[in-house]
Design a protein around this motif. Structure first.
Motif, PDB file in Angstrom:
ATOM      1  N   ALA A  10      44.487  25.744  31.500  1.00 17.77           N
ATOM      2  CA  ALA A  10      45.986  25.461  31.818  1.00 17.77           C
ATOM      3  C   ALA A  10      46.139  26.410  33.068  1.00 17.77           C
ATOM      4  N   LEU A  11      45.527  27.126  33.528  1.00 19.05           N
ATOM      5  CA  LEU A  11      45.532  27.855  34.586  1.00 19.05           C
ATOM      6  C   LEU A  11      45.309  26.945  35.904  1.00 19.05           C
ATOM      7  N   GLU A  12      43.979  26.320  35.566  1.00 22.35           N
ATOM      8  CA  GLU A  12      43.661  25.145  36.787  1.00 22.35           C
ATOM      9  C   GLU A  12      44.656  24.219  36.715  1.00 22.35           C
ATOM     10  N   GLU A  13      45.255  23.689  35.743  1.00 21.34           N
ATOM     11  CA  GLU A  13      46.360  22.785  35.797  1.00 21.34           C
ATOM     12  C   GLU A  13      47.695  23.384  36.561  1.00 21.34           C
ATOM     13  N   THR A  14      47.958  24.556  36.514  1.00 17.39           N
ATOM     14  CA  THR A  14      48.985  25.107  37.001  1.00 17.39           C
ATOM     15  C   THR A  14      48.719  25.126  38.522  1.00 17.39           C
ATOM     16  N   ILE A  15      47.686  25.446  38.796  1.00 17.70           N
ATOM     17  CA  ILE A  15      46.910  25.668  40.231  1.00 17.70           C
ATOM     18  C   ILE A  15      47.019  24.263  41.044  1.00 17.70           C
ATOM     19  N   GLN A  17      49.254  21.877  40.092  1.00 18.29           N
ATOM     20  CA  GLN A  17      50.502  21.415  40.261  1.00 18.29           C
ATOM     21  C   GLN A  17      51.174  22.236  41.439  1.00 18.29           C
ATOM     22  N   ARG A  18      50.668  23.569  41.604  1.00 21.07           N
ATOM     23  CA  ARG A  18      51.266  24.394  42.827  1.00 21.07           C
ATOM     24  C   ARG A  18      50.864  23.769  44.084  1.00 21.07           C
ATOM     25  N   ALA A  19      49.380  22.931  43.862  1.00 23.68           N
ATOM     26  CA  ALA A  19      49.103  22.145  45.181  1.00 23.68           C
ATOM     27  C   ALA A  19      49.863  21.154  45.721  1.00 23.68           C
ATOM     28  N   LYS A  29      59.090  30.147  45.681  1.00 21.87           N
ATOM     29  CA  LYS A  29      58.302  31.560  45.342  1.00 21.87           C
ATOM     30  C   LYS A  29      56.928  31.653  44.934  1.00 21.87           C
ATOM     31  N   SER A  30      55.914  30.497  44.997  1.00 17.71           N
ATOM     32  CA  SER A  30      54.869  30.389  44.581  1.00 17.71           C
ATOM     33  C   SER A  30      53.831  31.409  45.257  1.00 17.71           C
ATOM     34  N   TYR A  31      53.320  32.034  44.675  1.00 15.40           N
ATOM     35  CA  TYR A  31      52.220  32.871  45.365  1.00 15.40           C
ATOM     36  C   TYR A  31      50.793  31.970  45.520  1.00 15.40           C
ATOM     37  N   THR A  32      50.689  31.512  44.551  1.00 12.32           N
ATOM     38  CA  THR A  32      49.496  30.211  44.648  1.00 12.32           C
ATOM     39  C   THR A  32      49.835  29.388  45.693  1.00 12.32           C
ATOM     40  N   ALA A  33      50.865  28.741  45.934  1.00 10.17           N
ATOM     41  CA  ALA A  33      51.089  27.622  46.956  1.00 10.17           C
ATOM     42  C   ALA A  33      50.825  28.237  48.196  1.00 10.17           C
ATOM     43  N   GLY A  45      39.366  36.255  51.863  1.00 14.63           N
ATOM     44  CA  GLY A  45      39.088  37.812  51.797  1.00 14.63           C
ATOM     45  C   GLY A  45      40.095  38.318  50.446  1.00 14.63           C
ATOM     46  N   LYS A  46      40.937  37.555  49.845  1.00 15.57           N
ATOM     47  CA  LYS A  46      41.456  37.867  48.562  1.00 15.57           C
ATOM     48  C   LYS A  46      40.351  38.056  47.499  1.00 15.57           C
ATOM     49  N   VAL A  47      39.373  36.964  47.656  1.00 16.19           N
ATOM     50  CA  VAL A  47      38.267  36.780  46.747  1.00 16.19           C
ATOM     51  C   VAL A  47      37.482  37.808  46.775  1.00 16.19           C
ATOM     52  N   THR A  48      36.947  38.205  48.081  1.00 18.41           N
ATOM     53  CA  THR A  48      36.297  39.265  48.227  1.00 18.41           C
ATOM     54  C   THR A  48      36.756  40.680  47.833  1.00 18.41           C
ATOM     55  N   GLU A  49      38.159  40.867  48.141  1.00 15.52           N
ATOM     56  CA  GLU A  49      38.882  42.000  47.779  1.00 15.52           C
ATOM     57  C   GLU A  49      38.776  42.281  46.218  1.00 15.52           C
ATOM     58  N   GLU A  50      39.111  41.299  45.416  1.00 11.28           N
ATOM     59  CA  GLU A  50      39.128  41.097  43.838  1.00 11.28           C
ATOM     60  C   GLU A  50      37.856  41.350  43.477  1.00 11.28           C
ATOM     61  N   ALA A  51      36.729  40.722  44.065  1.00 12.12           N
ATOM     62  CA  ALA A  51      35.372  41.092  43.321  1.00 12.12           C
ATOM     63  C   ALA A  51      34.894  42.465  43.749  1.00 12.12           C
ATOM     64  N   GLY A  74      40.296  38.837  35.368  1.00  9.94           N
ATOM     65  CA  GLY A  74      41.245  38.066  35.403  1.00  9.94           C
ATOM     66  C   GLY A  74      41.825  37.651  36.888  1.00  9.94           C
ATOM     67  N   ASP A  75      41.916  38.701  37.624  1.00  7.79           N
ATOM     68  CA  ASP A  75      42.405  38.685  39.135  1.00  7.79           C
ATOM     69  C   ASP A  75      41.231  37.856  39.946  1.00  7.79           C
ATOM     70  N   LEU A  76      39.960  38.013  39.586  1.00  9.61           N
ATOM     71  CA  LEU A  76      38.917  37.315  40.224  1.00  9.61           C
ATOM     72  C   LEU A  76      39.104  35.998  39.827  1.00  9.61           C
ATOM     73  N   LEU A  77      38.994  35.825  38.603  1.00  2.00           N
ATOM     74  CA  LEU A  77      39.080  34.241  38.267  1.00  2.00           C
ATOM     75  C   LEU A  77      40.251  33.430  38.619  1.00  2.00           C
ATOM     76  N   TYR A  78      41.294  34.054  38.674  1.00  2.00           N
ATOM     77  CA  TYR A  78      42.516  33.333  39.156  1.00  2.00           C
ATOM     78  C   TYR A  78      42.282  32.880  40.678  1.00  2.00           C
ATOM     79  N   HIS A  79      41.875  33.995  41.492  1.00  2.00           N
ATOM     80  CA  HIS A  79      41.681  33.666  43.019  1.00  2.00           C
ATOM     81  C   HIS A  79      40.465  32.835  43.282  1.00  2.00           C
ATOM     82  N   THR A  80      39.552  32.863  42.262  1.00  2.00           N
ATOM     83  CA  THR A  80      38.333  31.876  42.521  1.00  2.00           C
ATOM     84  C   THR A  80      38.800  30.405  42.282  1.00  2.00           C
TER      85      THR A  80
END
Ligand SMILES: N=c1c2ncn([C@@H]3O[C@H](COP(=O)(O)OP(=O)(O)OP(=O)(O)O)[C@@H](O)[C@H]3O)c2ncn1[C@@H]1O[C@H](COP(=O)(O)O)[C@@H](O)[C@H]1O
Length: 115
Positions: A10-15, A17-19, A29-33, A45-51, A74-80
């Protein structure tokens, strides 16, 4: 979230849609977008930071440490997933790569690369 869908699907689908939203200039106001349209280096950099935050949390003990560790995972999976989308890679392609590795020992695989 659609019923019976795995949260990660579901998260992949949301991402995805944001694309589409970002491509249509409807950033809102989409952070993903923003991650999908901003500098690639910033997303990397965010992926590295979250890792880094995940491995720090891995060293925390007790129930609070465990809860924090799950939160950071969860944060790392989302950013990945956002990075995968940005590179045009579906989660299913990563799953296929994991499936390809079934039955191949990590030690054998490493040895085959150094031959
Ligand atoms: N799963 C997530 C998710 N996990 C983490 N994050 C965001 O990732 C950021 C984590 O970065 P930090 O902890 O470093 O926080 P920060 O310092 O505010 O971040 P930066 O300013 O440094 O980028 C936070 O802003 C979190 O809100 C997420 N943002 C969105 N999602 C999912 O994506 C969906 C769409 O979100 P929008 O694109 O914002 O509509 C949401 O409904 C959620 O399902």
């Amino acid at each position: 979230m659609p019923e019976a869908a795995r949260p990660i699907d579901a998260l992949e689908e949301t991402i995805r849609q944001r694309a589409e939203l970002a491509a249509g200039d409807g950033l809102g106001k989409s952070y993903t977008a923003k991650l999908l349209t901003g500098p690639l280096e910033k997303l990397c950099g965010k992926v590295t930071e979250e890792a880094g935050e995940l491995v720090e949390a891995a060293l925390e003990e007790g129930d609070d440490g465990r809860t924090h560790f799950i939160y950071e995972a969860g944060d790392l999976l989302y950013h990945t997933l956002v990075l995968l989308r940005r590179r045009g890679v579906d989660l299913a392609e990563v799953e296929s790569e994991l499936a390809r590795r079934f039955g191949v020992s990590g030690i054998e695989e490493k040895a085959s690369r150094s031959k």
